[in-house]
Design a protein around this motif. Structure first.
Motif, mmCIF file in Angstrom:
data_model
loop_
_atom_site.group_PDB
_atom_site.id
_atom_site.type_symbol
_atom_site.label_atom_id
_atom_site.label_comp_id
_atom_site.label_asym_id
_atom_site.label_seq_id
_atom_site.Cartn_x
_atom_site.Cartn_y
_atom_site.Cartn_z
ATOM 1 N N ALA A 1 9.508 -32.933 -31.748
ATOM 2 C CA ALA A 1 8.773 -32.793 -33.002
ATOM 3 C C ALA A 1 8.302 -34.148 -33.509
ATOM 4 C CB ALA A 1 9.654 -32.126 -34.056
ATOM 5 N N GLY A 2 7.116 -34.173 -34.110
ATOM 6 C CA GLY A 2 6.585 -35.393 -34.704
ATOM 7 C C GLY A 2 5.336 -35.889 -34.034
ATOM 8 N N PHE A 3 5.161 -35.647 -32.758
ATOM 9 C CA PHE A 3 3.973 -36.093 -32.042
ATOM 10 C C PHE A 3 2.823 -35.094 -32.189
ATOM 11 C CE2 PHE A 3 7.453 -38.169 -29.716
ATOM 12 C CZ PHE A 3 7.072 -39.488 -29.840
ATOM 13 N N VAL A 4 3.174 -33.811 -32.299
ATOM 14 C CA VAL A 4 2.167 -32.752 -32.346
ATOM 15 C C VAL A 4 2.422 -31.863 -33.567
ATOM 16 C CG1 VAL A 4 1.263 -30.702 -31.198
ATOM 17 C CG2 VAL A 4 1.811 -32.726 -29.859
ATOM 18 N N ASN A 5 1.353 -31.550 -34.286
ATOM 19 C CA ASN A 5 1.441 -30.648 -35.441
ATOM 20 C C ASN A 5 0.404 -29.544 -35.314
ATOM 21 O OD1 ASN A 5 1.865 -33.678 -36.846
ATOM 22 N ND2 ASN A 5 3.424 -32.160 -37.332
ATOM 23 N N VAL A 6 0.786 -28.357 -35.770
ATOM 24 C CA VAL A 6 -0.128 -27.219 -35.776
ATOM 25 C C VAL A 6 -0.541 -26.950 -37.223
ATOM 26 C CG1 VAL A 6 -0.475 -24.796 -35.207
ATOM 27 C CG2 VAL A 6 0.954 -26.238 -33.731
ATOM 28 N N HIS A 7 -1.812 -27.114 -37.515
ATOM 29 C CA HIS A 7 -2.331 -26.891 -38.863
ATOM 30 C C HIS A 7 -3.086 -25.560 -38.907
ATOM 31 C CE1 HIS A 7 -1.516 -30.935 -40.565
ATOM 32 N NE2 HIS A 7 -1.605 -31.307 -39.287
ATOM 33 N N CYS A 8 -2.586 -24.630 -39.733
ATOM 34 C CA CYS A 8 -3.228 -23.320 -39.898
ATOM 35 C C CYS A 8 -3.729 -23.162 -41.325
ATOM 36 C CB CYS A 8 -2.249 -22.188 -39.569
ATOM 37 S SG CYS A 8 -1.737 -22.119 -37.840
ATOM 38 N N LYS A 9 -4.847 -22.501 -41.463
ATOM 39 C CA LYS A 9 -5.354 -22.160 -42.785
ATOM 40 C C LYS A 9 -4.357 -21.234 -43.459
ATOM 41 C CE LYS A 9 -9.499 -20.337 -45.067
ATOM 42 N NZ LYS A 9 -10.848 -19.746 -44.844
ATOM 43 N N THR A 10 -4.015 -21.539 -44.705
ATOM 44 C CA THR A 10 -2.954 -20.788 -45.390
ATOM 45 C C THR A 10 -3.277 -19.306 -45.494
ATOM 46 O OG1 THR A 10 -2.426 -22.758 -46.703
ATOM 47 C CG2 THR A 10 -1.566 -20.640 -47.481
ATOM 48 N N GLU A 11 -4.499 -18.986 -45.887
ATOM 49 C CA GLU A 11 -4.874 -17.577 -46.091
ATOM 50 C C GLU A 11 -6.255 -17.318 -45.513
ATOM 51 O OE1 GLU A 11 -3.840 -15.393 -49.858
ATOM 52 O OE2 GLU A 11 -6.037 -15.408 -50.080
ATOM 53 N N ASN A 12 -6.374 -16.218 -44.803
ATOM 54 C CA ASN A 12 -7.643 -15.801 -44.208
ATOM 55 C C ASN A 12 -8.010 -14.423 -44.747
ATOM 56 O OD1 ASN A 12 -7.783 -17.941 -41.787
ATOM 57 N ND2 ASN A 12 -5.702 -17.127 -41.887
ATOM 58 N N MET A 13 -9.311 -14.184 -44.942
ATOM 59 C CA MET A 13 -9.781 -12.888 -45.428
ATOM 60 C C MET A 13 -10.469 -12.135 -44.290
ATOM 61 S SD MET A 13 -8.735 -12.892 -48.496
ATOM 62 C CE MET A 13 -9.504 -11.338 -48.985
ATOM 63 N N GLY A 14 -10.123 -10.879 -44.158
ATOM 64 C CA GLY A 14 -10.736 -10.038 -43.138
ATOM 65 C C GLY A 14 -11.317 -8.778 -43.741
ATOM 66 N N GLN A 15 -12.447 -8.340 -43.186
ATOM 67 C CA GLN A 15 -13.098 -7.110 -43.646
ATOM 68 C C GLN A 15 -12.787 -5.998 -42.663
ATOM 69 O OE1 GLN A 15 -14.844 -6.881 -46.512
ATOM 70 N NE2 GLN A 15 -15.386 -4.728 -46.271
ATOM 71 N N TYR A 16 -12.378 -4.859 -43.195
ATOM 72 C CA TYR A 16 -12.021 -3.710 -42.359
ATOM 73 C C TYR A 16 -13.184 -3.351 -41.429
ATOM 74 C CZ TYR A 16 -10.697 1.038 -41.023
ATOM 75 O OH TYR A 16 -10.393 2.168 -40.311
ATOM 76 N N GLY A 17 -12.850 -3.158 -40.122
ATOM 77 C CA GLY A 17 -13.861 -2.779 -39.151
ATOM 78 C C GLY A 17 -14.712 -3.933 -38.650
#
Length: 302
Positions: free
Chosen positions: A21-37
Motif C-alpha cells: 500500500a502507498g504506491f498505488v491508489n484507486v480513485h473512484c467517483k463517490t456517486e454516479n447517476m444511472g438512468q433506467y434502461g
C-alpha cells in the motif's frame, strides 16, 4: 476458474495490496447517476505515487454489495469472470490502461447500490468504493373520469395514472386557480416486477363543483415536477335546459354577482328613504310657515 480458486486469489490480492500500500491508489467517483434502461458508468482510475512508472495491472475485481459473485474479474492478463451486461468502460482495455471504470449496458433498479473496485498492480494496489443511484422518469399522466360522462352539476371522480418511474414519486392535484387539492385525493402506489412504480390517484368532485379544470401533476422523489395533464369538467345541463343543481342552492359564481347587487340596492333604497323623509319634513315646515303668515295677516286687518 471455480469459486474456490477465485476466493483464494482474491485473498492473495488483498494481502499483497496491504503489504504494498502507498504506491498505488484507486480513485473512484463517490456517486454516479444511472438512468433506467440506459447505459451507466462507474468511474474509477488508478493513480500512482510520484516517480512510479510503467505500472502493470495484474488484477481488477468489481463486486456489488449484497451480491456474492464478482461482476468482473481480470487476472494475469485474462478476463476470467464477466457477468452479462458488465464490462470495462473502454472496449480495448489492457493491463496498462489505468482507467478501470465499469460499464453497465442496461441499467436496472437492482443495479442501485454500493460497488467495490479492487486493483492489484506490480507496484501494489488498493480497494475503493463507489455508489450508483438509479432513476426512471414517470410517464405523462393520464386522467379518466368515473363515470365516463361527468359535469360540474353531477360530480364524479377523476382518476390520474402515471407509470414507469423510480424512486417512488407523488401525484398532486390543482384547481383552475392553482389551488392544491392533493389533500382531498387518495393515492395508491404499486411496485412492478422490474422495481419501477405505478402511481394512481383519485379525486372526488362534489355535485355543483365550481371548477371547470383540474390538473394532475407527477413529481419525482426530489420534489421536481416531471409532467402534468389537465381535465376539463363541462358545465352540463339536463334536457329541460336546467343545470341540474339542487334548488335553493345557487352556485358560487352566481352568489359572487348577486351579493354586490344586493348591497348596492340596499344603499339606494336607504338613500331614497332619507330623501323622502327630508322632503316630507321640509314640506311640513313650509306649510306651518304659510299658516302662521296668514294668521298674522288676519289679525293685522282687524
Amino acid at each position: 476458474m471455480n469459486m474456490a480458486s477465485i476466493g483464494i486469489f482474491i485473498f492473495t490480492v488483498i494481502y499483497i495490496t496491504v503489504v504494498n500500500a502507498g504506491f498505488v491508489n484507486v480513485h473512484c467517483k463517490t456517486e454516479n447517476m444511472g438512468q433506467y434502461g440506459q447505459q451507466s458508468l462507474l468511474e474509477c482510475a488508478v493513480k500512482t505515487s510520484e516517480g512510479v512508472t510503467d505500472v502493470v495491472i495484474r488484477t481488477v475485481s468489481w463486486k456489488k454489495e449484497g451480491v456474492d459473485d464478482p461482476l468482473l474479474v481480470f487476472h494475469n492478463g485474462k478476463l476470467i469472470k464477466k457477468q452479462p451486461g458488465y464490462s470495462f468502460a473502454e472496449p480495448s482495455w489492457n493491463n496498462r490502461n489505468m482507467n478501470v471504470s465499469l460499464h453497465i449496458t442496461d441499467t436496472a433498479v437492482d443495479d442501485q447500490g454500493v460497488f467495490t473496485c479492487m486493483v492489484m498492480t506490480d507496484r501494489g494496489g488498493e480497494t475503493s468504493e463507489t455508489t450508483l443511484k438509479v432513476t426512471a422518469k414517470y410517464s405523462k399522466p393520464t386522467i379518466i373520469s368515473e363515470p365516463e360522462k361527468i359535469s360540474q352539476s353531477t360530480g364524479g371522480t377523476l382518476v390520474c395514472n402515471s407509470v414507469g418511474g423510480y424512486p417512488k414519486g407523488q401525484i398532486r392535484w390543482f384547481g383552475e386557480l392553482n389551488e392544491d387539492w392533493t389533500g382531498s385525493s387518495d393515492m395508491e402506489v404499486k411496485e412492478t416486477k422490474s422495481g419501477l412504480f405505478e402511481l394512481s390517484s383519485k379525486l372526488t368532485l362534489l355535485r355543483g363543483s365550481t371548477y371547470s379544470k383540474y390538473t394532475c401533476a407527477v413529481f419525482n422523489t426530489s420534489g421536481g415536477k416531471e409532467d402534468e395533464a389537465t381535465f376539463e369538467v363541462p358545465d352540463g345541463q339536463d334536457a329541460s335546459g336546467h343545470s341540474g343543481k339542487e334548488p335553493g342552492k345557487p352556485s358560487a359564481q352566481i352568489t359572487k354577482v348577486v351579493a354586490p347587487l344586493v348591497v348596492i340596492g340596499s344603499l339606494i333604497v336607504g338613500l331614497l328613504v332619507v330623501m323622502v323623509f327630508v322632503y316630507v319634513r321640509q314640506s311640513r315646515r313650509d306649510h306651518q310657515e304659510v299658516c302662521t303668515f296668514e294668521s298674522d295677516a288676519e289679525k293685522g286687518g282687524h
